[in-house]
Design a protein around this motif. Structure first.
Motif, PDB file in Angstrom:
ATOM      1  N   GLY A  65       0.820  -1.210   0.000  1.00  0.00           N
ATOM      2  CA  GLY A  65       0.000   0.000   0.000  1.00  0.00           C
ATOM      3  C   GLY A  65       0.851   1.255   0.000  1.00  0.00           C
ATOM      4  N   SER A  66       1.920   1.229   0.763  1.00  0.00           N
ATOM      5  CA  SER A  66       2.833   2.364   0.816  1.00  0.00           C
ATOM      6  C   SER A  66       3.488   2.605  -0.536  1.00  0.00           C
ATOM      7  CB  SER A  66       3.904   2.114   1.887  1.00  0.00           C
ATOM      8  OG  SER A  66       4.879   3.116   1.861  1.00  0.00           O
ATOM      9  N   ALA A  67       3.945   1.550  -1.182  1.00  0.00           N
ATOM     10  CA  ALA A  67       4.594   1.681  -2.493  1.00  0.00           C
ATOM     11  C   ALA A  67       3.613   2.221  -3.532  1.00  0.00           C
ATOM     12  CB  ALA A  67       5.164   0.335  -2.944  1.00  0.00           C
ATOM     13  N   ILE A  68       2.394   1.724  -3.508  1.00  0.00           N
ATOM     14  CA  ILE A  68       1.378   2.198  -4.447  1.00  0.00           C
ATOM     15  C   ILE A  68       1.094   3.677  -4.212  1.00  0.00           C
ATOM     16  CG2 ILE A  68      -1.071   2.032  -5.056  1.00  0.00           C
ATOM     17  CD1 ILE A  68      -0.775  -1.027  -4.505  1.00  0.00           C
ATOM     18  N   LEU A  69       0.897   4.068  -2.958  1.00  0.00           N
ATOM     19  CA  LEU A  69       0.610   5.469  -2.660  1.00  0.00           C
ATOM     20  C   LEU A  69       1.749   6.366  -3.106  1.00  0.00           C
ATOM     21  CD1 LEU A  69      -1.075   7.738  -1.518  1.00  0.00           C
ATOM     22  CD2 LEU A  69      -0.155   7.176   0.764  1.00  0.00           C
ATOM     23  N   ARG A  70       2.963   5.981  -2.822  1.00  0.00           N
ATOM     24  CA  ARG A  70       4.112   6.807  -3.221  1.00  0.00           C
ATOM     25  C   ARG A  70       4.188   6.975  -4.737  1.00  0.00           C
ATOM     26  NH1 ARG A  70       7.498   8.054   0.741  1.00  0.00           N
ATOM     27  NH2 ARG A  70       7.295   6.955   2.704  1.00  0.00           N
ATOM     28  N   LYS A  71       3.942   5.893  -5.462  1.00  0.00           N
ATOM     29  CA  LYS A  71       3.988   5.978  -6.925  1.00  0.00           C
ATOM     30  C   LYS A  71       2.860   6.860  -7.457  1.00  0.00           C
ATOM     31  CE  LYS A  71       6.561   1.801  -7.972  1.00  0.00           C
ATOM     32  NZ  LYS A  71       7.652   2.495  -8.635  1.00  0.00           N
ATOM     33  N   LEU A  72       1.686   6.765  -6.864  1.00  0.00           N
ATOM     34  CA  LEU A  72       0.587   7.640  -7.281  1.00  0.00           C
ATOM     35  C   LEU A  72       0.906   9.103  -6.977  1.00  0.00           C
ATOM     36  CD1 LEU A  72      -2.453   5.510  -6.105  1.00  0.00           C
ATOM     37  CD2 LEU A  72      -1.825   6.007  -8.481  1.00  0.00           C
ATOM     38  N   LEU A  73       1.491   9.359  -5.823  1.00  0.00           N
ATOM     39  CA  LEU A  73       1.868  10.727  -5.471  1.00  0.00           C
ATOM     40  C   LEU A  73       2.946  11.264  -6.407  1.00  0.00           C
ATOM     41  CD1 LEU A  73       1.938  10.440  -1.564  1.00  0.00           C
ATOM     42  CD2 LEU A  73       0.255  11.693  -2.951  1.00  0.00           C
ATOM     43  N   ASP A  74       3.779  10.366  -6.933  1.00  0.00           N
ATOM     44  CA  ASP A  74       4.829  10.759  -7.874  1.00  0.00           C
ATOM     45  C   ASP A  74       4.312  10.932  -9.301  1.00  0.00           C
ATOM     46  OD1 ASP A  74       6.752  10.832  -5.912  1.00  0.00           O
ATOM     47  OD2 ASP A  74       7.543   8.829  -6.351  1.00  0.00           O
ATOM     48  N   GLY A  75       3.029  10.629  -9.511  1.00  0.00           N
ATOM     49  CA  GLY A  75       2.440  10.859 -10.824  1.00  0.00           C
ATOM     50  C   GLY A  75       2.139   9.631 -11.652  1.00  0.00           C
ATOM     51  N   ASP A  76       2.471   8.435 -11.151  1.00  0.00           N
ATOM     52  CA  ASP A  76       2.122   7.227 -11.895  1.00  0.00           C
ATOM     53  C   ASP A  76       0.604   7.064 -11.931  1.00  0.00           C
ATOM     54  OD1 ASP A  76       4.785   6.709 -12.241  1.00  0.00           O
ATOM     55  OD2 ASP A  76       4.844   4.926 -10.988  1.00  0.00           O
ATOM     56  N   THR A  77       0.108   6.406 -12.961  1.00  0.00           N
ATOM     57  CA  THR A  77      -1.327   6.193 -13.098  1.00  0.00           C
ATOM     58  C   THR A  77      -1.719   4.822 -12.541  1.00  0.00           C
ATOM     59  OG1 THR A  77      -1.185   5.136 -15.264  1.00  0.00           O
ATOM     60  CG2 THR A  77      -1.332   7.567 -15.220  1.00  0.00           C
ATOM     61  N   PRO A  78      -3.000   4.649 -12.191  1.00  0.00           N
ATOM     62  CA  PRO A  78      -3.457   3.324 -11.763  1.00  0.00           C
ATOM     63  C   PRO A  78      -3.221   2.256 -12.829  1.00  0.00           C
ATOM     64  CG  PRO A  78      -5.043   4.969 -11.105  1.00  0.00           C
ATOM     65  CD  PRO A  78      -4.034   5.671 -11.982  1.00  0.00           C
ATOM     66  N   ASP A  79      -3.356   2.624 -14.102  1.00  0.00           N
ATOM     67  CA  ASP A  79      -3.115   1.652 -15.179  1.00  0.00           C
ATOM     68  C   ASP A  79      -1.664   1.186 -15.189  1.00  0.00           C
ATOM     69  OD1 ASP A  79      -5.756   1.794 -16.034  1.00  0.00           O
ATOM     70  OD2 ASP A  79      -5.330   3.358 -17.508  1.00  0.00           O
ATOM     71  N   THR A  80      -0.732   2.135 -15.046  1.00  0.00           N
ATOM     72  CA  THR A  80       0.688   1.791 -15.009  1.00  0.00           C
ATOM     73  C   THR A  80       0.988   0.886 -13.821  1.00  0.00           C
ATOM     74  OG1 THR A  80       1.294   3.868 -16.058  1.00  0.00           O
ATOM     75  CG2 THR A  80       3.032   2.726 -14.847  1.00  0.00           C
ATOM     76  N   LEU A  81       0.432   1.217 -12.676  1.00  0.00           N
ATOM     77  CA  LEU A  81       0.662   0.411 -11.476  1.00  0.00           C
ATOM     78  C   LEU A  81       0.055  -0.980 -11.614  1.00  0.00           C
ATOM     79  CD1 LEU A  81       0.153   3.094  -8.721  1.00  0.00           C
ATOM     80  CD2 LEU A  81       2.294   2.143  -9.570  1.00  0.00           C
ATOM     81  N   ALA A  82      -1.094  -1.077 -12.271  1.00  0.00           N
ATOM     82  CA  ALA A  82      -1.718  -2.389 -12.476  1.00  0.00           C
ATOM     83  C   ALA A  82      -0.817  -3.292 -13.310  1.00  0.00           C
ATOM     84  CB  ALA A  82      -3.082  -2.225 -13.140  1.00  0.00           C
ATOM     85  N   VAL A  83      -0.191  -2.726 -14.329  1.00  0.00           N
ATOM     86  CA  VAL A  83       0.730  -3.505 -15.156  1.00  0.00           C
ATOM     87  C   VAL A  83       1.915  -3.980 -14.313  1.00  0.00           C
ATOM     88  CG1 VAL A  83       2.351  -3.395 -17.084  1.00  0.00           C
ATOM     89  CG2 VAL A  83       0.066  -2.406 -17.317  1.00  0.00           C
ATOM     90  N   LEU A  84       2.507  -3.057 -13.552  1.00  0.00           N
ATOM     91  CA  LEU A  84       3.657  -3.413 -12.709  1.00  0.00           C
ATOM     92  C   LEU A  84       3.289  -4.485 -11.688  1.00  0.00           C
ATOM     93  CD1 LEU A  84       5.162   0.139 -12.044  1.00  0.00           C
ATOM     94  CD2 LEU A  84       6.063  -1.642 -13.571  1.00  0.00           C
ATOM     95  N   MET A  85       2.128  -4.337 -11.065  1.00  0.00           N
ATOM     96  CA  MET A  85       1.698  -5.305 -10.053  1.00  0.00           C
ATOM     97  C   MET A  85       1.448  -6.682 -10.665  1.00  0.00           C
ATOM     98  SD  MET A  85      -0.808  -2.842  -7.823  1.00  0.00           S
ATOM     99  CE  MET A  85      -1.487  -4.156  -6.835  1.00  0.00           C
TER     100      MET A  85
END
Length: 87
Positions: free
Chosen positions: A35-55
Motif C-alpha cells: 500500500g505504501s509503495a502504491i501510494l508513493r507511486k501515485l503521489l509521484d504521478g504514476d497512473t493506476p493503469d501503469t501500477l496495475a501492469v507493474l503489479m
C-alpha cells in the motif's frame, strides 16, 4: 488522475510500510509495504493503469484485479480524507 496528500496529512515511512497522520483529526493510518509503495507511486504521478501492469508482472494477479486494488486503496484514502483526487 492526480493524487495529493490532503492538507495537514503527513506520510512517514516505517519498516513495514508507512503511516499517514491526519493532523486535523489526530488520527493515523498504517499502510503495509504494498500500500505504501502504491501510494508513493501515485503521489509521484504514476497512473493506476501503469501500477496495475507493474503489479501484475510482479505478482500472480490479473491487471484487472490489480487495477481494482489500486482504485480501492485510492477510494479508501479519499473517503478518510487523507488524499485529494483530481481527474
Amino acid at each position: 488522475m492526480k493524487l495529493s496528500l490532503a492538507r495537514d496529512v503527513t506520510l512517514t515511512p516505517i519498516d513495514t510500510g508507512a503511516v499517514l497522520l491526519d493532523g486535523r483529526r489526530g488520527r493515523y493510518w498504517q499502510l503495509n509495504a504494498t500500500g505504501s509503495a502504491i501510494l508513493r507511486k501515485l503521489l509521484d504521478g504514476d497512473t493506476p493503469d501503469t501500477l496495475a501492469v507493474l503489479m501484475s508482472e510482479a505478482a500472480p494477479v490479473s491487471r484487472e484485479q490489480a487495477h481494482q486494488d489500486v482504485m480501492d486503496l485510492v477510494d479508501g484514502l479519499s473517503a478518510a480524507k487523507l488524499v485529494e483526487v483530481s481527474r
